[in-house]
Write an enzyme that holds these catalytic residues in place. Structure first.
Site, PDB file in Angstrom:
ATOM      1  CD  GLU A  91      -3.139  -0.878   2.111  1.00 59.82           C
ATOM      2  OE1 GLU A  91      -3.019  -0.012   2.999  1.00 59.82           O
ATOM      3  OE2 GLU A  91      -4.154  -1.573   1.986  1.00 59.82           O
ATOM      4  CD  GLU A  99      -3.683  -5.576   4.239  1.00 57.55           C
ATOM      5  OE1 GLU A  99      -4.525  -4.709   4.577  1.00 57.55           O
ATOM      6  OE2 GLU A  99      -2.462  -5.429   4.347  1.00 57.55           O
TER       7      GLU A  99
HETATM    8  C1  GAL Z   1      -4.105  -1.882   5.556  1.00 58.26           C
HETATM    9  C2  GAL Z   1      -2.743  -2.229   6.094  1.00 58.26           C
HETATM   10  C3  GAL Z   1      -2.758  -3.187   7.233  1.00 58.26           C
HETATM   11  C4  GAL Z   1      -3.908  -2.982   8.192  1.00 58.26           C
HETATM   12  C5  GAL Z   1      -5.215  -2.743   7.467  1.00 58.26           C
HETATM   13  C6  GAL Z   1      -6.378  -2.330   8.343  1.00 58.26           C
HETATM   14  O1  GAL Z   1      -4.069  -0.621   4.973  1.00 58.26           O
HETATM   15  O2  GAL Z   1      -1.955  -2.783   5.070  1.00 58.26           O
HETATM   16  O3  GAL Z   1      -1.515  -3.137   7.859  1.00 58.26           O
HETATM   17  O4  GAL Z   1      -3.610  -2.083   9.140  1.00 58.26           O
HETATM   18  O5  GAL Z   1      -5.070  -1.731   6.507  1.00 58.26           O
HETATM   19  O6  GAL Z   1      -6.369  -0.989   8.607  1.00 58.26           O
END
Ligand code: GAL
Length: 437
Positions: free
Chosen positions: A163, A350
């Protein structure tokens, strides 16, 4: 067989949020170790010195993932655990730790995936300017070379940068994440270096045959508040920032300055040949999307000219993060990425929702059910989605939000650090065992 059955399920985690052991066995400080000293920057004034102590409990966490039926374990490497000074001398205990994690994954039949950079730059490199210093491209390439040479024989799937927009936006523009820098100049120069570093990291990893190398992109659906030409243009501007800036230079399209004019200033940091160096043909795109933003035009926000219309003013359902819960973003972005190249494999690297301590975990199950239905619809349209990695296995240190938001499908006791399965974990185990039938 319905295509949904062929999807691979796994989890995603990150070193700075889970490992703890921040000075154990020779680890150097990272920018997050230092940033969290400014306790007012973290909502519950916490830090990640111990976090959930994945450093000592990795076997337990991998066992949990395996027993749920998950097939991928994505974790990130802490750069300052491998290279305490950021460059130079390798810390053998750091290498040994990740060897143990990788080997244990293989022993248990779950595939390890590495993220090379999940926001925790070594503090020693920050002291030399961090991502604002063009040298960082070489520092990163040397670091990735070490990772490739030590782990590339047993890890096939690699994510370079996690990200870019959140890392650069939070850390170098708004100052709400480590290293707490602010300003458009810091943001632009660091972004350019991060993208060049990522491109170079790709080259380094691809020197080893058979590695699959991708990147993880934060995606946020942007919509105009009103149907006016000014709001529509504003939405395009913010979309260019959030959803194109970290992709299009790699596709050889350059920076999207037509829709986001401030990016013209990027030319100040570009030297001859950079545009070519930025081109990367990733083996897969990692898509990560949590929310949607609605924007309206305003004259008083410099550079961006946009105001976010908070979810509470538009009756949208929000999570404890204050984000609109928006699983519909998943099919939207899978469609959008597949238009870049329909053959390119896509992964949801994710995906999750944060609940508060008090909320019933049944809400998370409802969320994942919607995710599944979104994935099902795009698979039926022929989109090349390969799998989904949940964010995340165990509740952990959620950056500037501390330990307040609970993203895990497993909780931990802050005193004993003992893990407990939540309803979602049981539900998922059941779901995964049923789809195998
Ligand atoms: C993403 C990040 C993660 C986690 C998730 C939830 O942006 O890669 O590390 O924190 O969001 O906020």
């Amino acid at each position: 067989m319905s295509k949904i059955k062929s999807l691979i399920w796994g989890v995603a985690t990150a070193a700075a949020q889970t490992e703890g052991a921040y000075r154990t066995d020779g680890k150097g400080l990272s920018i997050w170790d230092v940033f969290t000293r400014k306790t007012h920057k973290i909502k519950d004034k916490s830090n990640a010195k111990v976090a959930i102590n994945f450093y000592e409990r990795y076997k337990e966490d991998i066992d949990i993932a395996v027993s749920i039926g998950l097939k991928v374990f994505r974790f990130s490497i802490s750069w300052s655990r491998i290279l305490p000074e950021g460059v130079g001398k390798i810390n053998p205990k750091g290498i040994a730790f990740y060897n143990n994690v990788i080997n244990y994954c293989h022993e248990k039949g779950i595939t390890p995936w590495i993220t090379t950079y999940h926001w925790d730059l070594p503090q020693k490199l920050q002291e030399k300017g961090g991502w604002t210093n063009r040298e960082v491209i070489n520092w990163y390439a040397d670091y990735v070379t070490i990772l490739r040479d030590h782990f590339g024989d047993r890890v096939k799937y690699w994510i370079l940068i996690n990200e870019g927009i959140v890392c650069m936006g939070g850390g170098y523009f708004l100052g709400v994440h480590a290293p707490g820098k602010i300003g458009i100049q810091n943001f632009l120069v660091s972004t350019h270096h991060l993208l060049l570093a990522q491109a170079k990291g790709f080259e380094v990893l691809k020197k080893k045959k058979n590695l699959k190398v991708g990147t993880a992109i934060s995606c946020t659906k942007i919509e105009p508040y009103r149907n006016t030409s000014r709001d529509i243009k504003t939405a395009k501007r913010i979309d260019a920032l959030m959803n194109r800036l970290f992709i299009e230079p790699h596709l050889g399209k350059g920076y999207p300055f037509q829709d986001l004019p401030i990016l013209r200033r990027m030319s100040k940091y570009c030297i001859d040949g950079d545009e070519d160096k930025l081109k990367v043909d990733f083996d897969f795109w990692g898509i990560q999307t949590y929310t949607r933003e609605v924007v309206k035009s305003t004259w008083y926000i410099p550079y961006l000219g946009a105001l976010l219309v908070k979810p509470k003013y538009r009756n949208a359902e929000t999570s404890i993060m204050g984000w609109e819960t928006y699983p519909k973003g998943i099919p939207y972005f899978l469609n959008r990425f597949s238009k870049y190249d329909p053959k390119k494999p896509l992964w949801l690297t994710e995906c999750g929702v944060a609940l508060s301590e008090q909320e019933d975990d049944i809400k998370r199950i409802a969320y994942y059910r919607e995710v599944i239905s979104g994935m099902d619809s795009v698979l039926n349209e022929g989109i090349n989605l390969k799998g989904i990695l949940l964010w995340t296995l165990v509740d952990n240190f959620e950056w500037a939000e501390g330990y307040i938001p609970k993203f895990g499908i497993v909780s931990f006791d802050p005193k004993t650090l003992n893990r407990t399965w939540k309803k979602t974990a049981y539900w998922l185990k059941e779901y995964l065992s049923n789809i195998k039938l």
